[in-house]
Every structure is written in structure tokens, then in C-alpha cells.
Design an enzyme around this catalytic site. Structure first.
Site, PDB file in Angstrom:
ATOM      1  N   GLY A  12      39.166  51.566  46.804  1.00 29.07           N
ATOM      2  CA  GLY A  12      39.773  50.848  47.929  1.00 29.07           C
ATOM      3  C   GLY A  12      40.809  51.721  48.630  1.00 29.07           C
ATOM      4  O   GLY A  12      41.533  52.467  47.967  1.00 29.07           O
ATOM      5  N   ARG A  73      33.053  52.670  47.880  1.00 31.63           N
ATOM      6  CA  ARG A  73      32.715  52.347  46.491  1.00 31.63           C
ATOM      7  C   ARG A  73      31.272  52.801  46.347  1.00 31.63           C
ATOM      8  O   ARG A  73      30.391  52.317  47.034  1.00 31.63           O
ATOM      9  CB  ARG A  73      32.906  50.867  46.207  1.00 31.63           C
ATOM     10  CG  ARG A  73      34.373  50.488  46.257  1.00 31.63           C
ATOM     11  CD  ARG A  73      34.731  49.364  45.331  1.00 31.63           C
ATOM     12  NE  ARG A  73      36.157  49.407  45.028  1.00 31.63           N
ATOM     13  CZ  ARG A  73      37.104  48.748  45.710  1.00 31.63           C
ATOM     14  NH1 ARG A  73      36.788  47.989  46.718  1.00 31.63           N
ATOM     15  NH2 ARG A  73      38.367  48.862  45.361  1.00 31.63           N
ATOM     16  N   ASP A 104      42.084  53.358  39.059  1.00 30.75           N
ATOM     17  CA  ASP A 104      41.556  53.712  37.734  1.00 30.75           C
ATOM     18  C   ASP A 104      40.034  53.905  37.741  1.00 30.75           C
ATOM     19  O   ASP A 104      39.510  54.727  36.978  1.00 30.75           O
ATOM     20  CB  ASP A 104      41.992  52.695  36.670  1.00 30.75           C
ATOM     21  CG  ASP A 104      41.574  51.277  37.011  1.00 30.75           C
ATOM     22  OD1 ASP A 104      41.249  50.995  38.184  1.00 30.75           O
ATOM     23  OD2 ASP A 104      41.563  50.435  36.088  1.00 30.75           O
ATOM     24  N   THR A 127      46.662  52.748  45.130  1.00 31.30           N
ATOM     25  CA  THR A 127      46.004  51.448  45.269  1.00 31.30           C
ATOM     26  C   THR A 127      47.084  50.406  45.538  1.00 31.30           C
ATOM     27  O   THR A 127      48.172  50.481  44.955  1.00 31.30           O
ATOM     28  CB  THR A 127      45.205  51.053  44.006  1.00 31.30           C
ATOM     29  OG1 THR A 127      44.995  49.634  44.027  1.00 31.30           O
ATOM     30  CG2 THR A 127      45.916  51.388  42.706  1.00 31.30           C
ATOM     31  N   ILE A 128      46.767  49.442  46.376  1.00 31.56           N
ATOM     32  CA  ILE A 128      47.779  48.405  46.653  1.00 31.56           C
ATOM     33  C   ILE A 128      47.960  47.489  45.444  1.00 31.56           C
ATOM     34  O   ILE A 128      48.916  46.734  45.380  1.00 31.56           O
ATOM     35  CB  ILE A 128      47.421  47.552  47.901  1.00 31.56           C
ATOM     36  CG1 ILE A 128      46.140  46.730  47.677  1.00 31.56           C
ATOM     37  CG2 ILE A 128      47.333  48.414  49.146  1.00 31.56           C
ATOM     38  CD1 ILE A 128      46.003  45.569  48.642  1.00 31.56           C
ATOM     39  N   ASP A 129      47.041  47.577  44.466  1.00 29.91           N
ATOM     40  CA  ASP A 129      47.086  46.661  43.317  1.00 29.91           C
ATOM     41  C   ASP A 129      48.146  47.050  42.275  1.00 29.91           C
ATOM     42  O   ASP A 129      48.503  46.220  41.433  1.00 29.91           O
ATOM     43  CB  ASP A 129      45.718  46.599  42.624  1.00 29.91           C
ATOM     44  CG  ASP A 129      44.598  46.244  43.597  1.00 29.91           C
ATOM     45  OD1 ASP A 129      44.888  45.566  44.591  1.00 29.91           O
ATOM     46  OD2 ASP A 129      43.446  46.654  43.360  1.00 29.91           O
ATOM     47  N   ASP A 131      47.868  48.700  39.643  1.00 29.42           N
ATOM     48  CA  ASP A 131      47.354  48.376  38.309  1.00 29.42           C
ATOM     49  C   ASP A 131      46.933  49.607  37.515  1.00 29.42           C
ATOM     50  O   ASP A 131      46.046  49.524  36.661  1.00 29.42           O
ATOM     51  CB  ASP A 131      46.171  47.399  38.436  1.00 29.42           C
ATOM     52  CG  ASP A 131      45.028  47.978  39.274  1.00 29.42           C
ATOM     53  OD1 ASP A 131      45.229  49.028  39.921  1.00 29.42           O
ATOM     54  OD2 ASP A 131      43.943  47.390  39.269  1.00 29.42           O
ATOM     55  N   ARG A 173      42.972  42.313  43.014  1.00 26.45           N
ATOM     56  CA  ARG A 173      41.768  42.312  42.171  1.00 26.45           C
ATOM     57  C   ARG A 173      42.030  41.475  40.921  1.00 26.45           C
ATOM     58  O   ARG A 173      42.426  40.331  41.058  1.00 26.45           O
ATOM     59  CB  ARG A 173      41.314  43.740  41.876  1.00 26.45           C
ATOM     60  CG  ARG A 173      40.903  44.451  43.175  1.00 26.45           C
ATOM     61  CD  ARG A 173      40.456  45.858  42.952  1.00 26.45           C
ATOM     62  NE  ARG A 173      39.044  45.926  42.642  1.00 26.45           N
ATOM     63  CZ  ARG A 173      38.409  47.070  42.390  1.00 26.45           C
ATOM     64  NH1 ARG A 173      39.058  48.219  42.395  1.00 26.45           N
ATOM     65  NH2 ARG A 173      37.128  47.080  42.138  1.00 26.45           N
ATOM     66  N   ARG A 254      45.804  45.605  53.179  1.00 24.52           N
ATOM     67  CA  ARG A 254      45.388  46.955  52.770  1.00 24.52           C
ATOM     68  C   ARG A 254      45.665  47.991  53.848  1.00 24.52           C
ATOM     69  O   ARG A 254      45.666  49.197  53.580  1.00 24.52           O
ATOM     70  CB  ARG A 254      43.876  46.959  52.473  1.00 24.52           C
ATOM     71  CG  ARG A 254      43.494  46.347  51.159  1.00 24.52           C
ATOM     72  CD  ARG A 254      42.916  47.369  50.198  1.00 24.52           C
ATOM     73  NE  ARG A 254      41.671  47.927  50.622  1.00 24.52           N
ATOM     74  CZ  ARG A 254      40.470  47.528  50.180  1.00 24.52           C
ATOM     75  NH1 ARG A 254      40.381  46.537  49.341  1.00 24.52           N
ATOM     76  NH2 ARG A 254      39.390  48.124  50.589  1.00 24.52           N
TER      77      ARG A 254
END
Ligand code: ADP
Length: 321
Positions: A12, A73, A104, A127-129, A131, A173, A254
Site C-alpha cells: 500500500g 500488490r 511487512d 505504511t499508514i498502518d 504495524d 488493515r 492514504r
């Protein structure tokens, strides 16, 4: 002979990826590398599509969201044949080290590629997540938090004026890092994240208590990973006196110009990534830990689960009384 370094953005997109491309290119050039930017994530390595990056042609992108290299992706990359083809592309272009800017999933791809090509890979978490294990913050997270907060502040105006409850779905996510930070920053009455069990009854009880206190408007920040948020909105509407509305922030989170914080992090991560390559360290990820820029094994960043601070959910509850 001049050494060649490749850059790829994958997974992403995140605001600040361009700042990272710019900084890796310029730091690498200063160290005598030639730099190739592969197009459209791993697909560029499957199809041998790249552009030469120079300090001049990465000018004017630091303030741009997204990634000039594009991203994708790319499920085809996960096939053994795909990784083999990517290894051949790297060999054909004499690429000795590859900087992978992504999350990741992208790092897992990088490890796979490294094991089949012998090319040293370095992961820059973007990543905006937020994580990714091994870093307190990823490139793009701060921008996404600020974007979501700005939008929810506007939604709150309507919530207060109409005395409505808004359930606002934010991205992330499967994880709740974005929702948790956004929820605290907007003063959400309730924050729902996948890492903390919750029930409809509990949410309804909080909103009813608020109602009795005269607090008839409210914001519930829900991470996209908690499940069926449409159903939650429907059930809340059916079981409470409140007028309930659902607002999904979606892809606006995003995009957009990266915040100063995201640009700064991108610049520091890039410098460290090139340093790691110059030191011939193989398969590392870059991270921010307790205010310091560090490197860690890429396999840890790619596979370990990052903890979320659940105490913050309790704090959010106290702050929303
Ligand atoms: P992110 O990097 O943001 O976590 P994804 O999880 O979508 O994004 O991963 C990006 C890409 O990395 C995937 O489309 C895929 O091509 C590649 N990838 C993910 N996992 C693996 C894996 N185990 N082996 C090889 N490639 C992978």
C-alpha cells in the site's frame, strides 16, 4: 566499478514514500552509488522495468504523497518462478543491494528475493498502518493520523449540531494503531480496535450513560479490522435512542502531502539504510526505537507481531468522560 543500488516501493502507498526515494537516491549518490528505481512494486522486477534515479530527477517530490515509482500488490511475485525472475533482473542490471520501501508483506518478499538472489536487501518501513515490528513509527503514519483527525473534527461539528452519534471507520488493515491514536486525538467517546475485545452491549451502555449526562453527540472510532461495522451501526441505531450515522474515511487517509514528521522520518531512515548497505550488513530493516534510528534483522520486522499499548484504550476511556 560503480556499485548499483535498487529501490522499490511495494504494498500500500504511504505519504512520505517519495521523501524516502529522494533521500535514498541522494545519500547513495553521495556515497558513489548508481541508483535504479524499479516501477510498480515487485512487478518492475518481474518485467525489468526501471528508471535511473539521480539527485536531479528526484527533485520536487518531497512534498508529494504516493510514490513516483508507483506500487502494486503483486501476487505473481510470491510464486517461486516470480522470485527467480526478479533475481535474474537484479543480476542483469548488476544490482548489489535493494532498498524496499513498504510494509511487512513487502519485507517478506524482500527476504525471499534475497535468499534466491544473494542480493542484500534493506527494508524501510512505510505504511499508514504503523504495524511493522521493530519500529515505533512507520513513514506515513503521522500523515494519516493528521488527515483522519482533520476529517473527524469536521464530522464532530455535525455530530454536535444534530446531536448524533457517528461511527467513523478508519483504516489499519488487521491492526488498531491508527484508530487508537486517531481516537485519542479526536476525543472519541469509544475506540474499537481488533486487539481489544468489545461487545455491542458495552458500547451501547457507554453511549447511554453519556446520553444521561447530557452528552448526546458522540464519536466512535472503529478500526476497519474489527469486523462488520455496517452491522454495528444498524444494531446501535435499533437499540438506542440516538441517531446513528456511519462514516468511512477510506482512501483519503492514504494520500496527501506528507507531514513534516513523515518527511523527517523518511530522510533519517534513508540515511541509515544506505549506511547499512555501505557496511555490508545483509537483510536489515530500519526502525525508530525510543527516539533513535536503528537497524534490526529484516526477518524480525517481516514476521514478528508488534505489540499495541492497550493502556491507551483505558486512557481514552478516562479522557472521554
Ligand atoms: P505491505 O508491504 O504494505 O505489508 P502487502 O502485504 O500487500 O503490503 O505485500 C506487498 C507485496 O509483497 C505482495 O503483493 C507480494 O507480492 C509480496 N509478498 C508478500 N508476502 C510475501 C511472501 N511471503 N513471499 C514473497 N512475496 C511476498
Amino acid at each position: 566499478m560503480t556499485k548499483t543500488l535498487g529501490i522499490v516501493t511495494s504494498g500500500g502507498d504511504a505519504p512520505g514514500m517519495n521523501a524516502a526515494i529522494r533521500a535514498v537516491t541522494r545519500v547513495a549518490y553521495a556515497k558513489g552509488f548508481c541508483v535504479l528505481g524499479f516501477e510498480r512494486g515487485w512487478d518492475g522486477l518481474l518485467t525489468n522495468q526501471f528508471r535511473k534515479l539521480t539527485p536531479r530527477n528526484v527533485g520536487g517530490i518531497i512534498q508529494q504523497g504516493g510514490t513516483i515509482l508507483r506500487t502494486l500488490r503483486c501476487p505473481g511475485f510470491e510464486d517461486p518462478g516470480g522470485v527467480k525472475r526478479a533475481a535474474e533482473t537484479l543480476a542483469a542490471n548488476d544490482v548489489e543491494a535493494l532498498v524496499v520501501i513498504g510494509g511487512d508483506g513487502s519485507f517478506r518478499g524482500a527476504l525471499d528475493l534475497s535468499s534466491k538472489s544473494g542480493v542484500s536487501t534493506v527494508g524501510i518501513p512505510a505504511t499508514i498502518d504503523n504495524d511493522v515490528f521493530g519500529t515505533d513509527e512507520t513513514i506515513g503514519f503521522d500523515t494519516a493520523v493528521n488527515t483522519a483527525v482533520g476529517t473527524i473534527d469536521k464530522i464532530r461539528d455535525t455530530a454536535i449540531s444534530h446531536e448524533r452519534v457517528f461511527i467513523v471507520e478508519v483504516m489499519g488493515r488487521k491492526r488498531g494503531f491508527l484508530a487508537l491514536e486517531v481516537g485519542i486525538c479526536v476525543g472519541a467517546e469509544v475506540i474499537l480496535i481488533p486487539e481489544k475485545p468489545w461487545s455491542l452491549d458495552q458500547v451501547i451502555r457507554i453511549m447511554e450513560e453519556n446520553n444521561q449526562k447530557g452528552k448526546r453527540a458522540g464519536i466512535i472510532v472503529a478500526a476497519e479490522g474489527i469486523g462488520d461495522i455496517n452491522l454495528l451501526a444498524k444494531e446501535m441505531q435499533g437499540q438506542t435512542e440516538s441517531e446513528v450515522r456511519l462514516s468511512t474515511l477510506g482512501y483519503a487517509q492514504r494520500g496527501g502531502s506528507p507531514t513534516a514528521r513523515s518527511r523527517f522520518l523518511a530522510s533519517l531512515f534513508a540515511e541509515k539504510a544506505v549506511e547499512v548497505i555501505c557496511n555490508d550488513e545483509n537483510n536489515k530493516a530500519i526502525g525508530l526505537q525510543d527516539g533513535k534510528i536503528v537497524s534490526l534483522p529484516l526477518i524480525d520486522a517481516a514476521t514478528k507481531r508488534k505489540d499495541i499499548d492497550l493502556q491507551l484504550v483505558n486512557l481514552a476511556g478516562i479522557l472521554a468522560t
